[in-house]
Design a protein around this motif. Sequence first.
Motif, short mmCIF file in Angstrom:
data_model
loop_
_atom_site.label_atom_id
_atom_site.label_comp_id
_atom_site.label_asym_id
_atom_site.label_seq_id
_atom_site.Cartn_x
_atom_site.Cartn_y
_atom_site.Cartn_z
N LEU A 97 1.53 6.36 5.71
CA LEU A 97 0.84 5.62 6.77
C LEU A 97 -0.65 5.52 6.45
O LEU A 97 -1.26 4.45 6.58
CB LEU A 97 1.05 6.31 8.11
N VAL A 98 -1.25 6.64 6.05
CA VAL A 98 -2.68 6.63 5.70
C VAL A 98 -2.92 5.65 4.56
O VAL A 98 -3.89 4.87 4.59
CB VAL A 98 -3.14 8.05 5.31
N LYS A 99 -2.05 5.65 3.55
CA LYS A 99 -2.21 4.71 2.43
C LYS A 99 -2.09 3.27 2.90
O LYS A 99 -2.84 2.40 2.45
CB LYS A 99 -1.16 5.01 1.36
N GLN A 151 -1.35 4.01 19.54
CA GLN A 151 -0.05 4.04 20.19
C GLN A 151 0.98 4.77 19.34
O GLN A 151 1.87 5.45 19.87
CB GLN A 151 0.42 2.62 20.49
N VAL A 152 0.87 4.64 18.04
CA VAL A 152 1.79 5.33 17.14
C VAL A 152 1.62 6.84 17.26
O VAL A 152 2.60 7.59 17.35
CB VAL A 152 1.54 4.87 15.68
N VAL A 153 0.37 7.30 17.28
CA VAL A 153 0.11 8.73 17.41
C VAL A 153 0.60 9.24 18.76
O VAL A 153 1.17 10.32 18.87
CB VAL A 153 -1.39 9.03 17.21
N LYS A 154 0.38 8.46 19.81
CA LYS A 154 0.84 8.87 21.13
C LYS A 154 2.36 8.93 21.20
O LYS A 154 2.93 9.74 21.93
CB LYS A 154 0.31 7.91 22.20
N ALA A 155 3.02 8.07 20.43
CA ALA A 155 4.47 8.07 20.44
C ALA A 155 5.03 9.31 19.76
O ALA A 155 6.06 9.84 20.17
CB ALA A 155 5.00 6.81 19.75
N GLU A 156 4.36 9.79 18.71
CA GLU A 156 4.85 10.94 17.95
C GLU A 156 3.73 11.93 17.67
O GLU A 156 3.36 12.16 16.52
CB GLU A 156 5.45 10.46 16.63
N PRO A 157 3.14 12.54 18.69
CA PRO A 157 1.97 13.42 18.46
C PRO A 157 2.28 14.61 17.56
O PRO A 157 1.42 15.04 16.79
CB PRO A 157 1.58 13.87 19.87
N LEU A 158 3.50 15.12 17.64
CA LEU A 158 3.81 16.30 16.85
C LEU A 158 4.03 15.99 15.37
O LEU A 158 4.09 16.90 14.55
CB LEU A 158 5.03 17.01 17.42
N ARG A 159 4.14 14.75 15.02
CA ARG A 159 4.17 14.37 13.60
C ARG A 159 2.77 14.35 13.00
O ARG A 159 2.62 14.39 11.78
CB ARG A 159 4.80 12.99 13.42
N PHE A 160 1.76 14.28 13.86
CA PHE A 160 0.40 14.07 13.37
C PHE A 160 -0.51 15.27 13.53
O PHE A 160 -1.44 15.45 12.74
CB PHE A 160 -0.22 12.86 14.10
N HIS A 161 -0.28 16.10 14.56
CA HIS A 161 -1.31 17.07 14.91
C HIS A 161 -1.62 18.07 13.81
O HIS A 161 -2.74 18.54 13.69
CB HIS A 161 -0.93 17.80 16.20
N ASN A 162 -0.64 18.41 12.97
CA ASN A 162 -0.91 19.36 11.90
C ASN A 162 -1.12 18.67 10.55
O ASN A 162 -1.12 19.32 9.51
CB ASN A 162 0.23 20.38 11.79
N LYS A 171 -5.18 14.64 6.62
CA LYS A 171 -4.88 13.48 5.77
C LYS A 171 -5.73 12.27 6.15
O LYS A 171 -5.87 11.32 5.38
CB LYS A 171 -3.39 13.13 5.87
N PHE A 172 -6.29 12.29 7.38
CA PHE A 172 -7.13 11.19 7.84
C PHE A 172 -8.63 11.48 7.65
O PHE A 172 -9.46 10.69 8.09
CB PHE A 172 -6.88 10.91 9.32
N SER A 173 -8.97 12.59 7.02
CA SER A 173 -10.37 13.00 6.97
C SER A 173 -11.24 12.03 6.18
O SER A 173 -12.45 11.95 6.41
CB SER A 173 -10.49 14.41 6.38
N PHE A 222 -13.53 5.00 9.76
CA PHE A 222 -13.87 5.61 11.04
C PHE A 222 -13.19 4.93 12.23
O PHE A 222 -13.01 5.54 13.28
CB PHE A 222 -15.39 5.62 11.24
N SER A 223 -12.82 3.67 12.08
CA SER A 223 -12.09 3.03 13.19
C SER A 223 -10.75 3.70 13.40
O SER A 223 -10.30 3.88 14.53
CB SER A 223 -11.90 1.54 12.91
N PHE A 224 -10.10 4.12 12.32
CA PHE A 224 -8.83 4.83 12.44
C PHE A 224 -9.02 6.24 12.97
O PHE A 224 -8.23 6.73 13.78
CB PHE A 224 -8.12 4.87 11.08
#
Length: 941
Positions: A445-447, A476-487, A491-493, A497-499
């Motif tokens: 996704l990041v790529k 909306q994607v992050v809100k749909a699956e927060p536990l896929r992203f929080h840890n 990877k987004f560092s 900056f808009s993302f």
Amino acid sequence: MTKLTADESDLLIRIDDKEELRPYFFRKAKGLKWFDSLSRRGYFNPNQNPPPVVAKEEGYMSVPFWPALDYLVSTSPELRSKENSAYAEKFIELIRSVTIYAIDHKFSNFRTWWQFSKIIQNIPSRLIYEKDIGFIDYWLNDPYERGLILEEIGVKWLAALLESNDDHCKKLAVMLLDIIYRLEFHQSEHEFGNEKEVRLRFRHWDAKKITEAIAGKAGRKLGREAIKIFQAQLESVLVNLNNDRWTYVWRPAIEDHEQNHNISNTKDIILEAFRDSVLAYIEASPAASRTYVEELLNSPFKTIGRIALYAIDQQFQYLSAYVDQINIDHFNDNFRHELWHLLKNHYSRFHPDQKSRVLETIKNLATLDDTGEKKDGSTAYQQLIWLSAIKDYGDDIIQLYQQCLEIVGGEPELPDFSNYTTYGRVDHKSPFNEEELLSLSVGDLVKRLEAYRENFKPSPRFNEPSLEGLAMTLRQVVKAEPLRFHNQLDKFSKSNFSFVHELIEAFLELWSEKVQLPWEEIWSSLLDFCENIIKQDRFWAPGNAEKMDSFVEDRQHGIVGCIGRLIEAGTKSDEHAFSEKFLEQAEKVILILLEKQKGKEFNLENDPVSVAINSPRGQCIEALINLTLRSCRLANKQSGSYSAIWTHFEPIYSKELARAEMGEYEFITLVANYLPNFLYMSNEWVSANLDNIFDQKNYQKWLCAMSGFAYVNIIYKEIYHFLKVNGHIIRALDDDNFRDRIDKALIQNIAIAYISDYEKLEDESSMIHQLLVRRKYEELSQLIWFIWTQRKDENLRTKVFELWPRLLGVIDLNTREGKKLASKLCDWSVFVGEVNGENKNLLLKIAPFAEEEYNTHDLLESIAKISKKQPDEACEIWLKMLEGSSMDFPEEAVRAALTNLVSVGPDGQRQAKAIVSKYLEANNERPHQWLREITEPGQNG
């Protein structure tokens, strides 16, 4: 068949000669007796069916109507009779020849096919062949209109065929299903990726309508013959769109549910057709369907497995044995909704060994970190989801449930859904939809995001895909699956900056919506991520501090303020706050931001409070204030004192106070706005700094402080006294740079000070006395209105009747403004409980002016109330009111007052007549009619 009469034959000759007569004839002609003669004359020849022609308006086509169709349609019901079978064969042959001619000459006429669709329903099914279904397939490809044809063929004819027990009808029905649900796959329009989209040949509402009408009936009547068509199409969708991997993303619930966001998509319609046909098949043939359900449950397609779980839930009485085939692979996000409800609805009916297996499976669920260690919070959260479905079915379950609940802090708000349906409105178009992005791993996704960003070129055209649209979809994607992203936030560092902004915003919204998640783990990751971002040199590069047109590098207006609002949300309420152990790190983040973030420009044209609370620096200050208050409350709860906390934070606030001299006014505005909170933290600090906060030597600074204070709803006697004695309130009331909001707030403060006995009317230095002396319409109008809003306070009456005559004493009733103020005072009639000599005089003085500001309504309600116990006084006030207004609304109040007068007896009846006479003099007859209805029940006047 009856032969034509001589007159009828002559009529045919006339229409042969005069083409303009033909449409009328074909509309009126009825019966098969005309058919052969018309056919011999060539009216049914295939070349009579007109092709589309170019319309007068450039770029459009016109599709002509073949007049003969009116006759054919109206006559076709006669074909149902056995005696007319020869004509039925002629009709079907006509349909074939006309269609073949159109195919050979490469044109289509939907108007003709629409009428043929009506006719074919009246032709005996034994005369319909396989090739005829092929012709219908051609009709359904018409380039201009297909829905009308589908309505007749699918909703009507197909439904009728399904009702028949004839094998040939069933064969035709299967063939129709096959052509109606034929899919078309197309490449997506955007240039990135290789995504496809699927369509039926019809508008989605047409396809949905036919699915609702025939899917269940097809499953019930045709069984697996129909189901295999829908299953094949669904599997084709899943393969071609590659969306079975994250099936719950595009279809959160197999049943019809408000959480399903794209219910009109072709893939949803196909799924629903398959689902409904399967359920109907099970219901109609429970024994025969069992092996098929087993096949579905073991299907390599997750979506089909979900449908099997849903079927087991819905038809549990027939399919309970298949609970044995549920295993740990089903306890995941893809199957969650259907399995959760199966457990919720039927766990109590499971066999003991089935129950034991399910519970052990839940206990063995675990979430691991990158090192393979179990993450307690996420593991408890995952187990809690499933336990919430069965928690009412055993003490051992409820005990385990409570243990997980303590770790997580609360039950998930929507435990039966894998993705949270907090989808918001995305005004900007995204090149990828949520389903596409959710189907990717976080790394991919990041790529994908960065690849699009690097190749993005702004388009001048409206509603084109944009970076802003993509970023907002990411939220909306992050809100749909927060536990896929929080840890995996790291990877987004290095992301744009808009993302980053939308990523943080997503978790802020989830927290604000109180979605139950393992927040301790999330806050730890989130604060680490925020600290990492703001420590990067690129974050503070000069170009990033400017608002860009394309939204892309919006650091100052986005991430800084977002982090401030995030920390504020995490500390504002003790009932919904992050763990105490994160306070130190949150403070560190805020102090970095306050050190580096510059303030916004304040000017005389803007409201300082609005600027402050919407500026990045102001949002960080609000976060710091709430974090300090949270720390104080915790310390006070633990030790009974928070002086050490204030000692720690005091230098920070004193430093912020000094920044006003640098032209940064966020803090000076907000410290005045949060004055009650600072008084709680340190009364001494506030008292020592009042002159510095309300600094009349620095005009912009003073404007900001007074603007902030105007929003304070609590009046502190010492602060109010300070502002009054030092001339701040009068100066603010006279300052043209203040908005109405501030003047109104200050008037309200004065009113509260008066009501609270901080001030006395007789004290010439009091602000309430000053308002009367100033006699300004706007100020007195606001004072009258605000005191009226406090009308539920029973202790207010003394103050009201002390002030009321003083107000009338300064109001000039000969002026327009004076009359309007008197009208506003009519609202104060609500304070009159019992009329006496003093308050009656007040009411009589203002009553004639009631309608000047449209306050007759309230005065009439008061008159009705007074009339219950004091009809004479009510009549006197009413007559006075009628000197200036003949208003009779609200009707209920007028009727009630008249009724109360009449009930007194003859004197009251005379008073009531006097009242309605005044209305009649003003040409208002309604009160007179109401009085008659009261005194003469049953009369219509």
